[in-house]
Design a protein around this motif. Structure first.
Motif, mmCIF file in Angstrom:
data_model
loop_
_atom_site.group_PDB
_atom_site.id
_atom_site.type_symbol
_atom_site.label_atom_id
_atom_site.label_comp_id
_atom_site.label_asym_id
_atom_site.label_seq_id
_atom_site.Cartn_x
_atom_site.Cartn_y
_atom_site.Cartn_z
ATOM 1 N N LEU A 267 0.336 5.505 8.802
ATOM 2 C CA LEU A 267 0.133 4.079 8.512
ATOM 3 C C LEU A 267 -1.336 3.704 8.663
ATOM 4 C CD1 LEU A 267 3.296 2.641 10.289
ATOM 5 C CD2 LEU A 267 2.830 2.548 7.840
ATOM 6 N N CYS A 282 3.103 0.859 0.696
ATOM 7 C CA CYS A 282 4.079 1.928 0.870
ATOM 8 C C CYS A 282 5.483 1.350 0.819
ATOM 9 C CB CYS A 282 3.869 2.661 2.201
ATOM 10 S SG CYS A 282 4.113 1.617 3.657
ATOM 11 N N VAL A 405 7.859 1.594 10.182
ATOM 12 C CA VAL A 405 7.472 1.317 8.787
ATOM 13 C C VAL A 405 8.089 0.003 8.331
ATOM 14 C CG1 VAL A 405 7.393 2.209 6.441
ATOM 15 C CG2 VAL A 405 7.387 3.804 8.344
ATOM 16 N N HIS A 408 6.092 -2.960 9.276
ATOM 17 C CA HIS A 408 4.697 -2.989 8.825
ATOM 18 C C HIS A 408 4.535 -3.936 7.633
ATOM 19 C CE1 HIS A 408 0.722 -1.679 7.568
ATOM 20 N NE2 HIS A 408 0.601 -1.129 8.766
ATOM 21 N N SER A 411 4.828 -2.673 3.786
ATOM 22 C CA SER A 411 5.977 -1.906 3.286
ATOM 23 C C SER A 411 6.972 -2.745 2.488
ATOM 24 C CB SER A 411 6.715 -1.234 4.444
ATOM 25 O OG SER A 411 7.365 -2.196 5.263
#
Length: 529
Positions: A267, A282, A405, A408, A411
């Protein structure tokens, strides 16, 4: 007059803002008004959404339904979990452009991912495929990426080595034609043949058509285990060189030794590249297990002559010993999933021969025991028996990394759903209700606004779907209504084909597809091909 007015609901508009109470009107396929109060007399039909959320239809930017979308059962499993838009052709694996000469080896190689391609679907060019897609009159919006892997295989098959200058021009032409025909971007799958053989310099040359388009490069990176940081750095370098947008697909760190700190560093690479000006993000799916074809477990060079070449190799005892030695040893040359996660964490999910059907869904270690073999020779023999077309489920990640993730800000949520002919991964039917049920309602990892943003506005922005992903006047009439308390997925690894529950209304381009909880299409079991 409006065709529909959705009244009294809590709007989660997809931008990440807090929910607010408003009425939403739909007319001529668009969201016509979002107001604190719209008179019900102005609507031909009125939906009472009291106590429910009104959100944009969910957008899955990473699916592998290239073939599945032509099957009679397609649509309901997606709509039942809130999806109104999907993007296929990921990981370099679009099924077009595929010249007639390449089609047999493409189908052998990709069947464990996309399933069987109906004979009526033209895939010789990307434009022909898109024409077939448009003619299908699907219940949901289906967009496509043009696969760099298929564009390469169309030119030079699945062989190893670097393409010649002439072949590079032909690969570029395939990508250019795909983008001209409506592809939403280019996908690459650097863990798969033939792209796994290409150097970074070759990829920069072949991906030249993306420059200046404003469309993303969606990347299954070269390694997601021990080499994940090097692999992410590679695609960041490619995107920086070409000055293009980058999406790191299904971000994960495979293998226990890479959990935790590995994900922090992965990350960190993405964050740093963004701070330096690269448009990079992502995506992830909310499971610790994935699914793909079993042949990817083997060192890539054994696939350079296609499935037939692999089968020939597996008949040779010395080559078997060579492969086994490599699979037992940590490697920086290929993604050694077997060494990273162990045979006990790998299941065979699609087996086609009558003799092997009994093993479908079982762990490799358990199958090997029943067959009286070690796991390595069991897999080699079964790849021969199944002509290489085995799909697998492999457990390789940890829940803490998934949540890291998930939380985040860069994402998006995806399913990475694949459609083999055998047992499916539960993400095909259950990804989006799982997010709402488990991570929003029960565990409160995400707020409802954060989750909806990651399933609507965020993925729409990645792919420049400028009329989707928000509840806003003038946007497409892709709207869903649900009661968060009733959202549920029964899709598990044991029973993966269970429809999501709790979506009361789903409008796609203003057309009702689910109304008062009823699917308005024809329900068809997946067993109907």
């Amino acid at each position: 007059m409006y065709s529909y007015i959705i009244k009294n609901g809590m709007v989660v508009d997809g931008s990440g803002k807090e929910p607010f109470k408003a009425d939403v009107a739909i007319n001529n396929g668009k969201i016509a008004a979002v107001e604190p109060y719209i008179s019900p007399e102005l609507g031909e039909k009125v939906v009472d959404a009291a106590g429910k959320y009104v959100t944009p239809g969910f957008i899955d930017i990473h699916r592998h339904a290239d073939s599945a979308c032509f099957k009679p059962w397609f649509g309901e499993p997606e709509l039942r979990q809130g999806l109104t838009t999907v993007i296929n052709g990921n990981c370099g694996h679009s099924i077009a452009p595929c010249p007639v000469s390449v089609r047999p080896i493409m189908e052998e190689y990709l069947e464990p991912i996309v399933g069987k391609v109906p004979d009526r679907v033209r895939i010789d060019t990307f434009a022909h495929y898109m024409d077939s897609l448009k003619a299908e009159n699907l219940a949901i919006n289906c967009e496509m990426l043009v696969g760099h892997g298929m564009s390469s295989a169309a030119v030079r098959g699945y062989g190893d080595g670097q393409p010649s200058d002439e072949e590079i021009l032909s690969i570029r032409k395939n990508l250019e034609e795909g983008l001209k025909a409506g592809a939403r971007g280019v996908s690459i799958g650097l863990g798969y043949t033939p792209e796994c053989y290409y150097s970074k310099e070759t990829l920069i040359k072949t991906l030249e058509p993306l420059k200046g388009t404003g469309l993303p490069l969606c990347t299954h990176v070269r390694g997601e285990g021990d080499s994940v940081l090097k692999a992410i750095s590679e695609v960041i370098d490619i995107a920086k060189t070409l000055k293009i947008q980058l999406e790191v697909s299904h971000l994960k760190c495979i293998g226990k030794r890479n959990w935790g700190a590995g994900m922090d560093k992965a990350l960190g690479l993405i964050e740093n590249a963004r701070e330096e000006g690269l448009d990079v993000a992502c995506d992830f799916y909310p499971y610790t297990a994935g699914s793909t074809q079993m042949t990817i477990l083997l060192p890539g060079r054994f696939l350079s002559h296609g499935i037939d070449g692999l089968i020939d190799s597996l008949h040779d005892e010395k080559i078997r010993e060579e492969i086994t030695h490599e699979l037992m040893t940590p490697s920086d040359k290929f993604e050694n999933t077997v060494e990273l996660v162990g045979w006990e964490n790998i299941r065979m999910s699609t087996l086609n021969t009558p003799e092997n059907k009994q093993y479908q869904g079982m762990k490799v270690t358990d199958i090997a025991k029943l067959r009286g073999q070690d796991p390595y020779n069991c897999v080699y023999d079964m790849l021969i028996e199944e002509n290489g077309t085995i799909a697998m489920l492999d457990t390789y990640a940890c829940e803490e990394d998934v949540i890291k993730v998930m939380k985040h800000p860069l994402s998006s949520i995806i399913s990475d759903a694949i459609y083999p002919e055998g047992i499916l991964h539960p993400r095909v039917y259950g990804t989006y209700p799982r997010i709402l049920e488990k991570y929003v309602r029960e565990e409160k990892v995400l707020t409802i606004s954060e989750a909806v943003h990651k399933m609507t506005g965020k993925p729409a922005a990645v792919h420049n779907l400028n009329t989707k992903g928000l509840i806003k006047t003038g946007m497409d009439g892709d709207v869903i209504v649900f009661d968060l308390d009733r959202i549920h997925t029964g899709a598990t690894f044991e029973t993966p084909e269970v429809m999501g529950e709790g979506i009361d209304y789903s409008f796609v381009s203003g057309i009702p597809r689910i109304f008062e909880g009823r699917y308005l299409g024809k329900s068809v079991p997946r067993t109907q091909k």
